[in-house]
Design an enzyme around this catalytic site. Structure first.
Site, short mmCIF file in Angstrom:
data_model
loop_
_atom_site.label_atom_id
_atom_site.label_comp_id
_atom_site.label_asym_id
_atom_site.label_seq_id
_atom_site.Cartn_x
_atom_site.Cartn_y
_atom_site.Cartn_z
N ASP A 157 0.83 -1.21 0.00
CA ASP A 157 0.00 0.00 0.00
C ASP A 157 0.86 1.26 0.00
O ASP A 157 0.57 2.23 -0.68
CB ASP A 157 -0.90 0.04 1.24
CG ASP A 157 -2.01 -1.01 1.16
OD1 ASP A 157 -2.08 -1.68 0.11
OD2 ASP A 157 -2.77 -1.12 2.12
N GLU A 162 -13.12 4.49 13.77
CA GLU A 162 -13.67 3.15 13.51
C GLU A 162 -12.57 2.25 12.97
O GLU A 162 -11.70 2.72 12.26
CB GLU A 162 -14.78 3.25 12.44
CG GLU A 162 -15.91 4.15 12.81
CD GLU A 162 -16.88 4.37 11.64
OE1 GLU A 162 -16.64 3.81 10.54
OE2 GLU A 162 -17.86 5.12 11.83
N LYS A 178 -10.73 0.02 10.42
CA LYS A 178 -10.80 -0.04 8.96
C LYS A 178 -10.77 -1.50 8.55
O LYS A 178 -9.71 -2.14 8.54
CB LYS A 178 -9.63 0.72 8.33
CG LYS A 178 -9.73 0.79 6.82
CD LYS A 178 -8.72 1.77 6.25
CE LYS A 178 -8.98 2.07 4.79
NZ LYS A 178 -8.81 0.92 3.89
N ASP A 235 -10.63 -4.80 6.55
CA ASP A 235 -9.87 -5.12 5.35
C ASP A 235 -10.65 -6.12 4.52
O ASP A 235 -10.40 -7.32 4.58
CB ASP A 235 -8.50 -5.67 5.76
CG ASP A 235 -7.50 -5.55 4.64
OD1 ASP A 235 -7.83 -4.94 3.60
OD2 ASP A 235 -6.38 -6.07 4.80
N ARG A 265 -18.04 -1.69 -5.07
CA ARG A 265 -17.60 -0.34 -5.35
C ARG A 265 -17.26 -0.15 -6.83
O ARG A 265 -17.48 0.92 -7.40
CB ARG A 265 -16.37 0.03 -4.50
CG ARG A 265 -15.90 1.44 -4.79
CD ARG A 265 -15.01 2.00 -3.70
NE ARG A 265 -13.69 1.39 -3.72
CZ ARG A 265 -12.67 1.85 -2.98
NH1 ARG A 265 -12.85 2.87 -2.18
NH2 ARG A 265 -11.50 1.27 -3.03
N TYR A 315 -21.15 0.58 7.97
CA TYR A 315 -20.61 1.74 8.68
C TYR A 315 -21.11 3.08 8.17
O TYR A 315 -20.69 4.13 8.65
CB TYR A 315 -19.08 1.75 8.66
CG TYR A 315 -18.49 1.57 7.27
CD1 TYR A 315 -17.82 0.41 6.95
CD2 TYR A 315 -18.64 2.55 6.30
CE1 TYR A 315 -17.30 0.22 5.69
CE2 TYR A 315 -18.13 2.38 5.04
CZ TYR A 315 -17.46 1.21 4.74
OH TYR A 315 -16.96 1.03 3.49
N LYS A 339 -13.32 9.92 11.33
CA LYS A 339 -14.35 10.70 10.64
C LYS A 339 -14.82 11.85 11.53
O LYS A 339 -14.91 11.69 12.75
CB LYS A 339 -15.57 9.80 10.34
CG LYS A 339 -15.26 8.61 9.47
CD LYS A 339 -16.46 7.67 9.34
CE LYS A 339 -16.09 6.49 8.43
NZ LYS A 339 -17.14 5.47 8.40
N LYS A 367 -3.23 4.08 8.60
CA LYS A 367 -2.77 2.71 8.37
C LYS A 367 -1.75 2.33 9.44
O LYS A 367 -0.89 3.12 9.80
CB LYS A 367 -2.10 2.60 6.99
CG LYS A 367 -3.06 2.81 5.83
CD LYS A 367 -3.93 1.59 5.64
CE LYS A 367 -4.71 1.63 4.34
NZ LYS A 367 -4.01 1.10 3.19
N CYS A 413 27.78 -27.15 1.01
CA CYS A 413 26.61 -26.50 0.41
C CYS A 413 25.43 -27.46 0.39
O CYS A 413 25.56 -28.59 -0.07
CB CYS A 413 26.97 -26.07 -1.01
SG CYS A 413 25.54 -25.49 -1.93
N CYS A 428 24.72 -28.44 -3.50
CA CYS A 428 25.63 -29.21 -4.35
C CYS A 428 26.61 -30.08 -3.55
O CYS A 428 27.32 -30.89 -4.13
CB CYS A 428 26.40 -28.28 -5.28
SG CYS A 428 27.58 -27.22 -4.43
N CYS A 467 29.11 -20.67 -1.15
CA CYS A 467 29.44 -21.85 -1.95
C CYS A 467 30.17 -21.31 -3.18
O CYS A 467 29.67 -20.44 -3.88
CB CYS A 467 28.17 -22.58 -2.39
SG CYS A 467 28.47 -23.78 -3.69
N CYS A 498 26.91 -24.86 -9.12
CA CYS A 498 25.95 -25.24 -8.07
C CYS A 498 24.52 -24.93 -8.53
O CYS A 498 24.24 -23.82 -8.96
CB CYS A 498 26.27 -24.45 -6.81
SG CYS A 498 25.04 -24.63 -5.51
P1 AMP Z 1 -9.20 2.75 0.43
O1 AMP Z 1 -9.78 1.57 -0.33
O2 AMP Z 1 -7.86 2.43 1.02
O3 AMP Z 1 -9.28 4.00 -0.32
O4 AMP Z 1 -10.13 2.97 1.70
C1 AMP Z 1 -11.48 3.21 1.58
C2 AMP Z 1 -12.21 1.96 1.86
O5 AMP Z 1 -12.03 1.56 3.19
C3 AMP Z 1 -13.69 2.13 1.75
O6 AMP Z 1 -14.11 2.05 0.43
C4 AMP Z 1 -14.19 0.96 2.54
O7 AMP Z 1 -14.29 -0.16 1.71
C5 AMP Z 1 -13.07 0.65 3.51
N1 AMP Z 1 -13.47 0.76 4.91
C6 AMP Z 1 -13.24 -0.19 5.83
N2 AMP Z 1 -13.71 0.17 7.01
C7 AMP Z 1 -14.27 1.39 6.88
C8 AMP Z 1 -14.92 2.29 7.76
N3 AMP Z 1 -15.08 2.00 9.06
N4 AMP Z 1 -15.35 3.46 7.27
C9 AMP Z 1 -15.18 3.77 5.98
N5 AMP Z 1 -14.57 2.96 5.08
C10 AMP Z 1 -14.11 1.78 5.52
ZN ZN Z 2 26.57 -25.14 -3.90
#
Ligand code: AMP
Ligand code: ZN
Length: 673
Positions: A35, A115, A117, A119, A138, A227, A291, A315, A409, A412, A427, A432
């Site tokens: 990222d 909140e 985030k 994944d 999305r 959310y 937020k 992050k 090694c 080899c 080595c 090898c």
């Molecule tokens: P990014 O994809 O890194 O731009 O981050 C935005 C995405 O984070 C959003 O589209 C959501 O899918 C995700 N996300 C996960 N948790 C949350 C949350 N608590 N609030 C808003 N977005 C969230």
């Molecule tokens: Zn070797």
């Protein structure tokens, strides 16, 4: 004029790269870069566009959200675009976010919610007359895929809203994800059925959501957390935190662990706490989302075309986890270097399962005093190879044997040696097979010939099946050769052959880099390719002639001559030439121009791949200058792990900050085809 043209080209290149990685992330669900690296590309592009507004286009990745609808699903337009969030990585950046918010809302008090985030995959659910009408991914932010049938199989998603206050028509947004326990079970089953395991729960969730048969989706036990509510809400719902409570009364599975924060310092503290707490969750979060709580303030702050101004993602830094060392094995690299590798009880770190970690060399093993059976702390940041950072001695039982480097090694069987004053054991056997594999992998790597699809596992197969002994043999491979390999589909074979064909046209500097001559990295290779008309002329140059070239000293010159004086290398080169690999130089080009030429660079934080000194040397070699403090004359700050105050200073002065991955890119793989 020339500079302008370069910049235009760079902007185009950045856009292309970003779109490529968007595709890998959003469409293929197989991200290739970390990222942080992606964000650095985006930041560079945004910076260039800021300086040169005339280059901005409406379809630039800075104006749109990545991803595209997948074929096979009906495309649905989002009534309100599904935006992305800006990313931050440090407390300073959170403070800067707070400052931006306050600047737009002068003299107002601002409360935040923090909140987790999640994944996973974002999803929008539309209810009409209280019934689930459509569920859309999305996609590119404006249009996504209709995955309603699949989302219906998710148990916690209500098909009908409950409670008196639920608006008749409603759109909510959330994240579809997979629990860690479900993920582990799924992967165990896949392995048993000889299917490739998913890399992490996010990819598993994304893949599951796009299955054709909802009955199959049901078996994946996906989950959703909601959310956000979009559009009209009952008037008493004035804040994000109230909206979440309200949505719960409607029967929606809302996000857990939402924290109110009255100051940005509280926000920072909450983010910090969660870096640890998240380990106890049964699902992955990769950061926190901050937020502005008041919905009315959110509305006044508004959004850019890409992301809201009222929210930001924080992050988490590289993660450290504990696991047990099952074994210590030794790998042989292309230069013959023996690297001890810890075989770990698989654990989850930074979004993927890790089962190996490098121990670097025998000195490092001694320093850590790591032994088989020990509980260790493993760290993985971004795309860096996981490493063992410490041993938890208190959990050691008995007195396990200290690891010793083998005298021969492992590939080899020839005796190995450790030269005086060197940390590495090597080595020395030129033929090898372990070294051959390393050489081929290096040749195909991104910084050299960039042959995609030719990774470790395949190279190992090719060498152990006797199909290739050196990179010179790669271009002689045929479809029939690949057909004989297990786990190699026809399509992948075709792709690989096409990749090989295409790579024949790479510039000589890449070929030279790929050869693996000691001390000849990307920069030196460019100097050589920029000096000689071609490989033949280079081969004919004496050690003295080579040493006289600007940027090449006696050590490199001797190394080149030694390489060219070895018959197996000459033979491999001849094979490349016969296969039609480009051997023409580009002597017209300026020799030592690199992406770092003339730039003043400051390093802060710890780097994973190089020591500070090594990084400084590499930057200098690339024509840059390393300075110890940040000022308005600084062009670039490289922020490693846990960056110090220099990072804050850079942000304050608006100096461009890049991460380690970006530095490596600037140093090594500047030139993309
Ligand atoms: P990014 O994809 O890194 O731009 O981050 C935005 C995405 O984070 C959003 O589209 C959501 O899918 C995700 N996300 C996960 N948790 C949350 C949350 N608590 N609030 C808003 N977005 C969230
Ligand atoms: Zn070797």
């Amino acid at each position: 004029m020339g500079a302008k043209k370069n910049m235009r080209a760079r902007v185009a290149e950045l856009r292309e790269l970003i779109r490529l990685h968007d595709r890998k992330y959003y469409v293929d669900h197989l991200p290739e870069i970390a990222d942080g690296e992606y964000d650095a590309l985006m930041a560079e592009l945004a910076g260039l566009e800021r300086e040169h507004p005339e280059l901005v286009t409406s379809d630039s990745p800075t104006r749109t959200v990545g991803g595209a609808p997948t074929e096979g699903f009906r495309t649905v337009e989002h009534a309100v675009p599904m935006l992305s969030l800006d990313n931050t990585y440090s407390p300073e950046e959170l403070l800067a976010f707070d400052a931006r918010v306050k600047k737009r809302l002068p003299d107002e008090s601002v409360e935040y919610v923090v909140e987790p985030k999640l994944d996973g995959v974002s999803i929008s659910l539309r209810y009409v007359n209280g019934r689930l009408d459509v569920a859309v991914t999305r996609g590119d932010g404006a249009r996504g895929d209709d995955v309603t049938a699949n989302v219906r199989t998710i148990k916690s998603v209500p098909l009908d809203l409950t409670g008196e206050t639920a608006p008749a028509t409603l759109e909510v947004r959330g994240e579809v994800f997979m629990s860690r326990s479900v993920f582990e079970r799924l992967n165990r089953r896949r392995l048993k059925n000889e299917q490739a395991p998913f890399v992490n729960p996010r990819n598993a969730a994304a893949g599951s959501l796009k299955l054709r048969d909802p009955a199959d989706v049901a078996k994946r036990h996906l989950r959703v957390f909601i959310y956000q509510v979009v559009g009209r809400v009952p008037p008493r719902v004035t804040t994000q935190s109230k909206a979440i409570k309200e949505m719960r009364t409607w029967g929606l599975p809302v996000i857990h662990n939402v924290t109110l924060a009255s100051t940005i310092d509280d926000v920072v503290e909450t983010c910090d706490e969660w870096d640890d707490r998240r380990r106890r969750l049964n699902y992955d979060i990769d950061g926190m989302v901050v937020k502005v709580n008041s919905l009315e303030q959110q509305e006044r702050l508004g959004s850019t075309t890409k992301s809201p101004r009222w929210g930001i993602a924080f992050k988490f830094p590289a993660e450290v986890v504990r696991t047990v060392v099952r074994d210590i094995v030794v790998q042989v690299g292309r230069t013959g270097k023996l690297t001890p590798v810890a075989i770990l009880e698989p654990v989850f770190v930074s979004g993927s399962t890790v089962s190996r970690a490098t121990l670097h060399n025998s000195d490092e093993i001694e320093r850590l005093d790591v032994r088989v059976g020990d509980t260790v702390e493993v760290e993985k940041g971004g795309e860096v190879i996981p490493k063992v950072v410490g041993v938890v001695k208190s959990t050691r039982t008995g007195s396990p044997q200290l690891f010793r480097m083998p005298g021969t090694c492992p590939m080899c069987g020839e005796p190995v040696a450790r030269a005086d004053g060197e940390v590495d054991t090597r080595c020395e056997n030129e033929s090898c097979p372990g070294r051959a594999m390393g050489r081929i992998e290096h040749f195909a790597s991104r910084g050299a010939m960039d042959i995609q699809g030719l990774g470790t596992a395949l190279v190992e197969q090719l060498v152990s099946e006797g199909l290739v002994a050196d990179y010179g043999d790669l271009y002689g491979l045929t479809a029939d050769d690949f057909a004989a390999l297990p786990r190699m589909g026809e399509r992948s074979a075709e792709n690989l052959l096409a990749e090989l064909e295409e790579s024949k046209g790479r510039p000589l500097s890449r070929v030279l880099h790929g050869l693996g001559v000691r001390h000849v990295g990307a920069t030196v290779a460019q100097v050589l390719a920029g000096t000689f008309a071609g490989m033949r002329e280079l081969s004919a140059a004496s050690e003295e002639e080579l040493a006289a070239i600007d940027g090449i000293g006696p050590v490199i010159a001797a190394s080149i001559r030694a390489f060219l004086g070895t018959s197996r290398n000459v033979e491999a080169l001849r094979k490349l030439d016969d296969a039609g690999v480009n051997m023409r130089g580009e002597p017209g080009r300026r020799k030592t121009e690199t992406a770092l030429t003339g730039l003043t660079v400051v390093l802060t934080g710890s780097l994973a791949r190089r020591t500070r000194d090594e990084a400084a040397a590499a930057i200098a070699e690339a024509g840059g200058r390393v300075s110890s403090s940040v000022s308005s004359k600084t062009d670039l700050v490289v922020a490693g792990k846990n960056p110090g105050s220099k990072h804050g200073k850079a942000l304050e002065l608006g100096v461009k900050v890049i991460d380690e991955a970006e530095l490596e890119r600037l140093l090594g793989t500047k030139e993309r085809h």
